[in-house]
Design an enzyme around this catalytic site. Structure first.
Site, PDB file in Angstrom:
ATOM      1  N   VAL A  18       0.769  -0.953  -0.209  1.00  0.00           N
ATOM      2  CA  VAL A  18       0.243   0.431  -0.234  1.00  0.00           C
ATOM      3  C   VAL A  18       1.209   1.200   0.348  1.00  0.00           C
ATOM      4  CG1 VAL A  18      -1.467   1.626   1.568  1.00  0.00           C
ATOM      5  CG2 VAL A  18      -1.508  -1.254   1.700  1.00  0.00           C
ATOM      6  N   GLN A 202       4.794   6.382   6.771  1.00  0.00           N
ATOM      7  CA  GLN A 202       6.015   7.127   6.040  1.00  0.00           C
ATOM      8  C   GLN A 202       6.175   7.163   4.396  1.00  0.00           C
ATOM      9  OE1 GLN A 202       6.296  10.844   6.640  1.00  0.00           O
ATOM     10  NE2 GLN A 202       6.165  11.290   8.654  1.00  0.00           N
ATOM     11  N   ASN A 204       7.881   6.971   2.158  1.00  0.00           N
ATOM     12  CA  ASN A 204       8.823   6.017   2.546  1.00  0.00           C
ATOM     13  C   ASN A 204       9.090   4.964   3.170  1.00  0.00           C
ATOM     14  OD1 ASN A 204       9.478   7.590   4.483  1.00  0.00           O
ATOM     15  ND2 ASN A 204      11.859   8.910   3.883  1.00  0.00           N
ATOM     16  N   ARG A 205       8.470   4.358   4.045  1.00  0.00           N
ATOM     17  CA  ARG A 205       8.898   2.837   4.463  1.00  0.00           C
ATOM     18  C   ARG A 205       9.505   3.557   5.756  1.00  0.00           C
ATOM     19  NH1 ARG A 205       4.377  -0.346   3.563  1.00  0.00           N
ATOM     20  NH2 ARG A 205       4.420   1.192   1.834  1.00  0.00           N
ATOM     21  N   VAL A 206       9.957   5.010   6.228  1.00  0.00           N
ATOM     22  CA  VAL A 206      10.919   5.111   6.933  1.00  0.00           C
ATOM     23  C   VAL A 206      10.190   5.836   7.983  1.00  0.00           C
ATOM     24  CG1 VAL A 206      13.075   6.018   8.342  1.00  0.00           C
ATOM     25  CG2 VAL A 206      13.109   5.474   6.050  1.00  0.00           C
TER      26      VAL A 206
END
Ligand SMILES: Cc1cc2nc3c(=O)[nH]c(=O)nc-3n(C[C@H](O)[C@H](O)[C@H](O)COP(=O)(O)O)c2cc1C
Length: 239
Positions: A18, A202, A204-206
Site C-alpha cells: 500500500v 511515512q 518512504n517506509r522510514v
C-alpha cells in the site's frame, strides 16, 4: 492437512503493497501537540473521529497474558480516557478478566488505517469502582444492558438457542421499563499507562515513532531523551 488457499487475493498477500501518503511534515518532535501523551492521544483520536472511513475510532486491541505468560488479544472499545488512564468495559469472568486477575498488566493498540497512524499503550490494569460500572451500565442502551446479562462471556455454550432462551427470560423479568440490575460480573477496567507510543507511517517506509515513558532515572538515554511534562520523557525510536 493444510487448507488449500483458492482465492488469488489471499495467495498474493506477500506481494500486497500500500502506498502511504508522505506526512513527514506532521510528525517531528517539535510538532507534537504536547509533551505528555494524553493530550497527544486526544489530538490524534479527534482527528480519527473526523476521518471518513474510520467507523469505530475507539476500537482498540487489548492484549493480556496469563500468569504463565500465554498471551491473548482481542478488540474492545475505549469508553473514556484522561490523565488517570484508559477505560473499557467487559465481563469479569471472561478470559481477559481471568488473565488480568492473575497478571494485572495490559497493552492496547489502536490503528487508524486511513491516517496510517497507530498508538500503543502499556500499563497496569485495575477494576474501576462498582459505582462507576453501575453508572456506565445504566447509560448503555437497554438492549446492550440485556446483552450483558445474557452472556457469561467466554464460557462454552451448547448453542445459540441457550442465549435466546436467556434473553427471553430476561425480557420477561424486566419488561419495558423496570431498571435492569448490572450483573456483578460486568464492569470496567482502567489501564494506567507507563508507555505510550505514537507511530506515523511515512511514504518512504522510514516511519516515525515517538515513545513516551514514565521517567525512570536508571533508564535515561542521554541526549536522545526529551524532558516531558507530568513525569513523562519521550524519545524517537528507529522504525
Ligand atoms: C470492534 C469490536 C469491539 C468490541 N468491544 C468489546 C468491548 O468493549 N468489551 C468486550 O467485552 N468485548 C468487546 N468485543 C468482543 C471481544 O473482542 C471479545 O470477543 C470478548 O471480549 C471476549 O474476549 P475474551 O474471551 O478474550 O475475554 C469487541 C469486538 C470487536 C470486534
Amino acid at each position: 492437512m493444510a487448507a488449500k488457499l483458492s482465492s488469488p487475493i489471499a495467495e498474493d498477500i506477500g506481494a500486497m503493497r500500500v502506498k502511504y501518503r508522505d506526512r513527514s511534515e506532521l510528525f517531528l518532535e517539535k510538532d507534537l501537540v504536547s509533551n505528555e501523551p494524553i493530550s497527544q492521544f486526544k489530538n490524534w483520536l479527534e482527528e480519527a473521529c473526523k476521518t471518513p472511513g474510520i467507523l469505530e475510532p475507539n476500537a482498540m486491541c487489548l492484549a493480556t497474558a496469563s500468569k504463565d505468560g500465554s498471551p491473548s488479544c482481542r478488540y474492545v472499545l475505549l469508553k473514556s480516557y484522561g490523565s488517570e488512564g484508559f477505560k473499557f468495559f467487559t465481563n469479569y469472568s471472561s478470559r481477559k478478566a481471568r488473565d488480568l486477575a492473575e497478571n494485572p498488566k495490559a497493552a492496547l493498540t489502536f490503528y487508524w488505517e486511513p491516517l496510517k497512524r497507530s498508538v500503543r499503550i502499556e500499563g497496569s490494569c485495575e477494576k474501576v469502582s462498582a459505582a462507576e460500572s453501575d453508572k456506565y451500565f445504566h447509560e448503555r442502551p437497554r438492549d446492550s444492558q440485556l446483552g450483558a446479562c445474557t452472556s457469561h462471556q467466554s464460557s462454552v455454550i451448547k448453542g445459540r438457542e441457550e442465549l435466546d432462551v436467556r434473553e427471553k427470560e430476561l425480557r420477561e423479568k424486566y419488561g419495558e421499563d423496570k431498571e435492569i440490575d448490572r450483573p456483578e460480573e460486568w464492569g470496567g477496567y482502567l489501564v494506567v499507562p507507563h508507555v505510550v507510543e505514537f507511530w506515523q507511517g511515512q511514504s518512504n517506509r522510514v516511519h516515525d515513532r515517538i515513545v513516551f515513558r514514565k521517567a525512570d532515572a536508571s533508564e535515561a538515554n542521554g541526549t536522545t531523551t526529551f524532558e516531558g511534562a507530568d513525569g513523562w520523557v519521550f524519545e524517537r525510536l528507529a522504525p
